[in-house]
Design an enzyme around this catalytic site. Structure first.
Site, PDB file in Angstrom:
ATOM      1  N   GLU A   1      -5.592  51.924  66.356  1.00  0.00           N
ATOM      2  CA  GLU A   1      -4.717  52.961  65.785  1.00  0.00           C
ATOM      3  C   GLU A   1      -3.514  53.086  66.709  1.00  0.00           C
ATOM      4  OE1 GLU A   1      -4.616  55.078  62.897  1.00  0.00           O
ATOM      5  OE2 GLU A   1      -2.646  55.239  63.846  1.00  0.00           O
TER       6      GLU A   1
ATOM      7  N   GLU B   1     -10.437  57.975  51.772  1.00  0.00           N
ATOM      8  CA  GLU B   1     -10.374  59.015  52.807  1.00  0.00           C
ATOM      9  C   GLU B   1      -9.792  60.328  52.281  1.00  0.00           C
ATOM     10  OE1 GLU B   1      -7.986  56.863  55.609  1.00  0.00           O
ATOM     11  OE2 GLU B   1      -6.133  57.801  54.927  1.00  0.00           O
TER      12      GLU B   1
HETATM   13  C1  NOJ Z   1      -5.824  56.410  58.825  1.00  0.00           C
HETATM   14  C2  NOJ Z   1      -6.685  55.322  58.293  1.00  0.00           C
HETATM   15  O1  NOJ Z   1      -6.398  55.039  56.960  1.00  0.00           O
HETATM   16  C3  NOJ Z   1      -8.114  55.755  58.461  1.00  0.00           C
HETATM   17  O2  NOJ Z   1      -8.980  54.840  57.844  1.00  0.00           O
HETATM   18  C4  NOJ Z   1      -8.398  55.889  59.938  1.00  0.00           C
HETATM   19  O3  NOJ Z   1      -9.708  56.356  60.101  1.00  0.00           O
HETATM   20  C5  NOJ Z   1      -7.431  56.849  60.587  1.00  0.00           C
HETATM   21  N1  NOJ Z   1      -6.090  56.547  60.231  1.00  0.00           N
HETATM   22  C6  NOJ Z   1      -7.540  56.817  62.101  1.00  0.00           C
HETATM   23  O4  NOJ Z   1      -7.110  55.569  62.566  1.00  0.00           O
END
Ligand code: NOJ
Length: 692
Positions: A380, A483
């Protein structure tokens, strides 16, 4: 052909607009002759039109550029034909929704040169396929150029008879919007793929292919029916900086009699360059679980503390689960330092090599190896491009040494908020699809290839078919995924997936992360409430059968089983489908559907390790309306019998009150049979056809 016009006459025509009679027109037809793409210099303007079976699809539309320091390329330009070509070949994807792809087109190259200054010219390379057309600009001998406008227009006639399906371009949420269905006339600035339906039942989709060293294109409405390319600006306000000769991405227009024709087109892949990486046996499709959903529903945290998700212990358990139930990988998010506090704002604090104290990276990697499971890496960046680039190779080297073969990357940052330090150390804020960020994504993927790593980009620039050239760009997000159903946002409405199927998914694979089995986590929710109306159900607007159907409907060579492992053990019968379904296909056929209403897909598994290549899978998903679907099984092999293992909504299934009700039944079928099934509202259907 045009007669040679003396210089004096040219000077006169520079003042008196050239009459139509003198205009040059070059036409290109598709192999089946249905499409005709025409270039002309009528009124000494560079323009194109597109017709289908004689009916206009794109009315005369401008071509050209304006530049920062050079003179514009648009007015006072004359057309000449340079060359023609035809092409018909097949090529094989290393992985994909379709193993063998036919690349069949007619090509023309035309040149638009300035009436008097012949050193100023641009070339258009255009290809007509049976399912659509594409063209790109090729600029040579023009020196260094900074583009301030790309003038390409898409003038759509009969706009009062057209409906558009779109998300806003260059907005705060990047590509993560709910798709809108509006009269075409109400579109403002839209991302591509941009899908339009007409009253006569036909469809078009506008998009681009091979977005390399250029800015991503949105469509900006100029007036009713007339859209112009809008390139995501660089931090300095210009659009694209180029040194020397260059080509632009292809501008593509796909057309269809039915909505599914758009989905079944692989034109964008054909327009990309072949595999540039050589042997890519190390790029491996498959299924994965992860320490992930727990963070989204508030059970775990990415950062350190009591609820830290990525502990050694938990990762070992997940690896054991993966090994036992046949998953290829385990994603671990939040193992590396930098997540504490407001991680979205603190992109410069992320380390890509340093673990939290409660995560023993060597131990979990050893354990994964011993169990034949791959750790799936995670980077990330929170949009901190410079911070990431400074550590990227170290991060890749570490993962390679640990036996990782796939990395999920992330760029959580609002529109025009990706952080890049320029050559003077000044922080610049960029769009996800500005030229430098487009280049960053490709740099990331190419560098990863040196370490035999595949990349699954979240918050990525849109897909333009570059997986053909870089097969290690294995998936991406670029839309609202599962998500959004976890409680921190308004959940995706039931029409979201039938929208994605005909819009976002035209671009390529999506890491949607299907397979939520437990929808009841209200105490873990962080937002929402009755004021959100229909969205107040803070959970997937889905039935259980629909979660299974997503594995067939939403294509990705890597698919997650996104829920917590314990929730799969609670529903072992439904879990069987996730264990069975492959992620790599011999062929895929969108059978039925309407944009935003429903979609039905059939896919034949590709022969590989545990897969015979003989079985087929069917997936269907509907919007908020229950509907009966009737699917003739004509895609099955002649003379063969199959056991249809059907996972369908039950009569009593109701996504709000009884979402888990599902009928699992078996039937013997052949290609002469038809499956008639009722999908409940927000429901779905998943079928495995196991060859007998
Ligand atoms: C956004 C991503 O789409 C998600 O899958 C991830 O868990 C979070 N960012 C943290 O990296």
């Amino acid at each position: 052909m045009r007669q040679t016009i003396p210089v004096l006459a040219l000077l006169i025509t520079a003042i008196v607009i050239m009459s139509d009679a003198n205009a040059e027109t070059v036409a290109l037809t598709s192999p089946n002759k249905a499409l005709s793409l025409t270039f002309s210099d009528d009124e000494q303007l560079a323009r194109y039109t597109l017709t289908r079976k004689g009916k206009p699809i794109v009315a005369p539309s401008k071509l050209g550029f304006t530049f920062e320091k050079a003179r514009p390329m648009y007015r006072d330009f004359l057309l000449s034909e340079v060359s023609r070509d035809q092409h018909d070949s097949e090529w094989e994807q290393p992985w994909g929704e379709q193993r063998i792809i036919r690349n069949h087109y007619n090509e023309v190259v035309v040149k638009f040169s300035h009436v008097s200054d012949k050193t100023r010219f641009f070339t258009i390379r255009a290809r007509a396929f049976n399912e659509g057309v594409a063209f790109r600009y090729e600029l040579a001998g023009q020196g260094d150029l900074t583009i301030t406008r790309e003038l390409t227009e898409f003038t759509l006639p009969d706009s009062h008879l057209a409906t558009a399906y779109w998300i806003p371009g260059q907005g705060r949420e990047r590509y993560e919007y709910l798709y809108r269905k509006t009269p075409l006339q109400q579109v403002a600035k839209a991302h591509t793929p941009f899908t339009v339906s007409y009253k006569d039942g036909s469809y078009i989709a506008i998009h681009e292919a091979a977005l390399v060293d250029y800015a991503g294109m949105s469509l900006d409405k100029q007036e009713v029916g007339r859209f112009v390319a809008s390139l995501a600006p660089r931090a300095d306000g210009t659009l694209v900086r180029k040194q020397g000769d260059f080509v632009t991405p292809w501008r593509t227009i796909t057309v269809g009699d039915e909505a599914v024709d758009l989905v079944n087109s692989l034109m964008a892949l054909n327009l990309n360059e072949p595999n540039a990486l050589g042997n890519v046996d190390w790029v491996v499709p498959g299924k994965y679980i992860g320490i992930w959903w727990g963070m989204h529903i508030g059970k775990f945290t990415w950062g350190a503390g009591e609820k830290h998700g990525a502990t050694t212990e938990r990762t070992l358990d997940y690896i054991n689960f993966a090994a036992k139930y046949g998953f290829d990988g385990v994603l671990v998010e939040g193992w590396n330092t930098g997540w504490d506090g407001n991680w979205i704002a603190n992109s410069e604090l992320f380390s890509f090599t340093e673990s939290y104290a409660d995560f023993d990276i060597n131990k979990v990697a050893e354990h994964a190896k011993s169990k034949g499971v791959k750790l799936v890496g995670h980077h990330e960046t929170s949009g901190g491009i410079t911070n990431y680039e400074a550590q990227m190779e170290d991060g890749f080297a570490l993962y390679q040494q640990l036996g990782v073969s796939q990395i999920k990357t992330g760029y959580v940052a609002h529109g025009q908020n990706l952080k890049r330090r320029d050559e003077n150390g000044i922080m610049r804020y960029e769009f996800t699809d500005s030229q430098d960020v487009v280049n960053h994504f490709i740099h990331n993927v190419k560098t990863a290839a040196k370490y035999e790593l595949s990349i699954n980009t979240h918050e990525s620039v849109k897909d333009t078919g570059l997986r053909r050239t870089y097969p290690n760009w294995i998936s991406r997000e670029s839309a609202r995924g599962q998500e959004y159903n976890s409680g921190w946002a308004k959940p995706n409405p039931p029409e979201h997936i039938p929208m994605l199927a005909f819009t976002r998914m035209l671009a390529g694979p999506m890491d949607f992360t299907p397979g939520i089995f437990d929808f009841d986590y209200p105490d873990l929710n962080t937002g929402g409430g009755p004021e959100w109306g229909e969205h107040s159900y803070m959970r997937p607007h889905s039935t259980l059968a629909r979660q299974l159907a997503q594995y067939v409907v939403i294509y990705s060579p890597i698919q997650m089983a996104a829920d917590l492992p314990e929730n799969y053990l609670d529903k072992p019968d439904a879990f069987t489908f996730i264990q069975d379904v492959p992620t790599d296909w011999e062929q895929s056929i969108a059978l039925q559907g309407e944009v935003g209403d429903f979609i039905v897909f059939a896919r034949q598994e590709k022969q590989h390790k545990h897969y015979s290549g003989e079985d087929w899978y069917l997936g269907a998903i509907t919007d908020e309306h229950a509907r009966e679907i009737s699917v003739p099984l004509t895609f099955l092999s002649e003379g063969a019998a199959y056991e249809a293992q059907i996972y369908r909504d039950a009569d009593e299934t109701n996504w709000q009150t009884n979402p888990y009700a599902m009928v699992i039944e078996q039937r013997r079928v052949t290609r002469d049979d038809t499956i008639n099934v009722k999908l409940s509202a927000a429901g779905g259907l998943a079928v495995r056809f196991k060859k007998l």
